[in-house]
Design an enzyme around this catalytic site. Sequence first.
Site, PDB file in Angstrom:
ATOM      1  N   GLY A  17       2.620   7.204   6.449  1.00 37.98           N
ATOM      2  CA  GLY A  17       1.466   7.687   5.981  1.00 37.98           C
ATOM      3  C   GLY A  17       1.274   7.187   4.216  1.00 37.98           C
ATOM      4  O   GLY A  17       1.452   8.336   3.453  1.00 37.98           O
ATOM      5  N   TYR A  18       1.374   5.972   4.129  1.00 37.54           N
ATOM      6  CA  TYR A  18       1.737   6.095   2.701  1.00 37.54           C
ATOM      7  C   TYR A  18       0.408   5.951   1.348  1.00 37.54           C
ATOM      8  O   TYR A  18      -0.732   5.968   1.007  1.00 37.54           O
ATOM      9  CB  TYR A  18       3.156   5.763   1.694  1.00 37.54           C
ATOM     10  CG  TYR A  18       3.900   6.009   1.880  1.00 37.54           C
ATOM     11  CD1 TYR A  18       4.411   6.839   2.229  1.00 37.54           C
ATOM     12  CD2 TYR A  18       5.181   5.808   0.219  1.00 37.54           C
ATOM     13  CE1 TYR A  18       6.072   7.934   2.650  1.00 37.54           C
ATOM     14  CE2 TYR A  18       6.226   6.577   0.659  1.00 37.54           C
ATOM     15  CZ  TYR A  18       6.732   7.354   1.546  1.00 37.54           C
ATOM     16  OH  TYR A  18       7.932   8.186   1.658  1.00 37.54           O
ATOM     17  N   SER A  19       0.148   4.831   1.081  1.00 46.37           N
ATOM     18  CA  SER A  19      -0.538   3.699   0.590  1.00 46.37           C
ATOM     19  C   SER A  19      -1.675   4.043   1.415  1.00 46.37           C
ATOM     20  O   SER A  19      -2.635   4.389   2.550  1.00 46.37           O
ATOM     21  CB  SER A  19      -0.903   1.958   0.535  1.00 46.37           C
ATOM     22  OG  SER A  19       0.597   1.969   0.256  1.00 46.37           O
TER      23      SER A  19
ATOM     24  N   SER B 282       2.083   0.472   8.990  1.00 49.06           N
ATOM     25  CA  SER B 282       2.564  -0.585   9.913  1.00 49.06           C
ATOM     26  C   SER B 282       2.590   0.404  11.460  1.00 49.06           C
ATOM     27  O   SER B 282       3.361   1.385  11.492  1.00 49.06           O
ATOM     28  CB  SER B 282       4.074  -0.746   9.350  1.00 49.06           C
ATOM     29  OG  SER B 282       3.535  -1.442   8.280  1.00 49.06           O
TER      30      SER B 282
ATOM     31  N   GLU C 150      14.069   1.924   2.844  1.00 51.31           N
ATOM     32  CA  GLU C 150      13.187   1.269   3.231  1.00 51.31           C
ATOM     33  C   GLU C 150      13.764  -0.190   2.398  1.00 51.31           C
ATOM     34  O   GLU C 150      13.929  -1.261   3.176  1.00 51.31           O
ATOM     35  CB  GLU C 150      11.891   1.441   2.926  1.00 51.31           C
ATOM     36  CG  GLU C 150      11.065   0.171   3.029  1.00 51.31           C
ATOM     37  CD  GLU C 150       9.286   0.021   3.028  1.00 51.31           C
ATOM     38  OE1 GLU C 150       8.210   0.046   3.580  1.00 51.31           O
ATOM     39  OE2 GLU C 150       9.373   0.954   1.924  1.00 51.31           O
TER      40      GLU C 150
ATOM     41  N   SER D 295       6.680  -3.770  -4.101  1.00 51.74           N
ATOM     42  CA  SER D 295       6.394  -4.987  -4.194  1.00 51.74           C
ATOM     43  C   SER D 295       7.600  -5.824  -5.215  1.00 51.74           C
ATOM     44  O   SER D 295       8.140  -4.955  -5.639  1.00 51.74           O
ATOM     45  CB  SER D 295       5.504  -5.659  -4.920  1.00 51.74           C
ATOM     46  OG  SER D 295       5.486  -5.055  -6.527  1.00 51.74           O
TER      47      SER D 295
ATOM     48  N   GLU E  17       7.533  -7.493  -8.405  1.00 59.04           N
ATOM     49  CA  GLU E  17       7.182  -6.790  -9.695  1.00 59.04           C
ATOM     50  C   GLU E  17       7.285  -5.296 -10.172  1.00 59.04           C
ATOM     51  O   GLU E  17       7.817  -5.042 -10.210  1.00 59.04           O
ATOM     52  CB  GLU E  17       5.573  -7.064  -9.990  1.00 59.04           C
ATOM     53  CG  GLU E  17       4.869  -8.316 -10.103  1.00 59.04           C
ATOM     54  CD  GLU E  17       4.943  -9.150  -8.287  1.00 59.04           C
ATOM     55  OE1 GLU E  17       4.816  -9.973  -8.908  1.00 59.04           O
ATOM     56  OE2 GLU E  17       4.614  -8.439  -8.078  1.00 59.04           O
TER      57      GLU E  17
END
Length: 405
Positions: free
Chosen positions: A134-136, A168, A251, A383, A385
């Site tokens: 549980g991050y974002s 996820s 990750e 991402s 970037e």
Amino acid sequence: MATPDELENFRADARAWLQQNFPPALAGRAGDLMRGEVIDSSESDARAWAKRLGEKGWGTPTWPAEYGGGGLSQLQAQVLGQEMDRIRAFNPLLRTTGMGVTMVGPTILEYGTEDQKRRHIPRICRGEVFWSLGYSEPNAGSDLASLTTRAVDAGDHWVVNGQKTWTSGADVSDWCGVLVRTDPSAPKRDGISFLMIDMHQPGIETRPIRLIGGMSPFCETFFDDARAEKNEMLGELNAGWTVGKRLLQHERQSQTGATSGMGGGARKSLRDLAKQYVGVDERGRLADPDLRARLTDHMMDAKAHALTIARIVAEARGNAKVSAAASILKNAASTIAQKRAELTLELMGHQGLGWEGDGFSVEEIEAVRGWLGGKAMSIYGGSFEIQNNIISKNILGLPENTQRG
């Protein structure tokens, strides 16, 4: 560090063990056995293989044997991976433990107490528990430090309230590693802690998010007075930002193609696909010189990537460390995988555009779904970037160009 003779002896032992324990009927079937987040439990061979690999510790080959891992060196794990690929074997624990093998487990081994290691690591090694992260949050994606999910000290436990997204496998997970705010008065990055939360409780709701590729690996996750035990904080209170960043490095490492000893079941090569769908001229070459050149460029890029990974392992004398360099390899791996997916569809022509039906093979349907799903590779795990920002700051030494918390 093992000598060449010792590595060859290990190769012979690994080959013999795999020959005895890997069911031949599963060769190359990783895709159809693990379409979702769990292995097909109707397959007795698949269940038996997962159990044998877990008990041997070779699903987590380099983890300490005292916690149920294989206790192998990186070089031995690399040899094991080669032998698994040779017979088109695969490691089911990469999917059946969710984020357990690639992210949570390595972070517990680094930051966990002895009690946490004894309770959590063996179950991951045996493939008995599924982990999510549980991050974002809806308003805290790339700027993760803005998270608002809160944990309040209730004496003998923590009470957690808030929402996470893109979680996820949350709908099938047993445990979730959650970044929570434990000190709202502290600067953004200083008031965050990392809690390990049992997902089997009434205070947690998950809602799968359906994706264009047909799968639903992501979820919205809601915590409503959820409970986390005091002994399930990973790392120190209000030091979760450090723990969380380290987990993200693991990750990225898992997404570089550098994970040793994991196998995967070799896919059909692009060269073979080209011969099957496009055909060759009288000299045995693809008749389209432009396609031939682009296919060759991709194959060289993929080979260079693999050789770079091998060089990193060799230069580290078999003990490669997870570092910011994983951001470089993660971006390269994403680019190579997406290019391969695009070339695959081009080679298949209209047969690479099928969604369902008897007119398309399983391989063809998987190709188009994989092409769609693979677009997320340059987004998840940080991402493209964000990886470039990490490379510019931590490798090239360029000035910080993001907002400080």
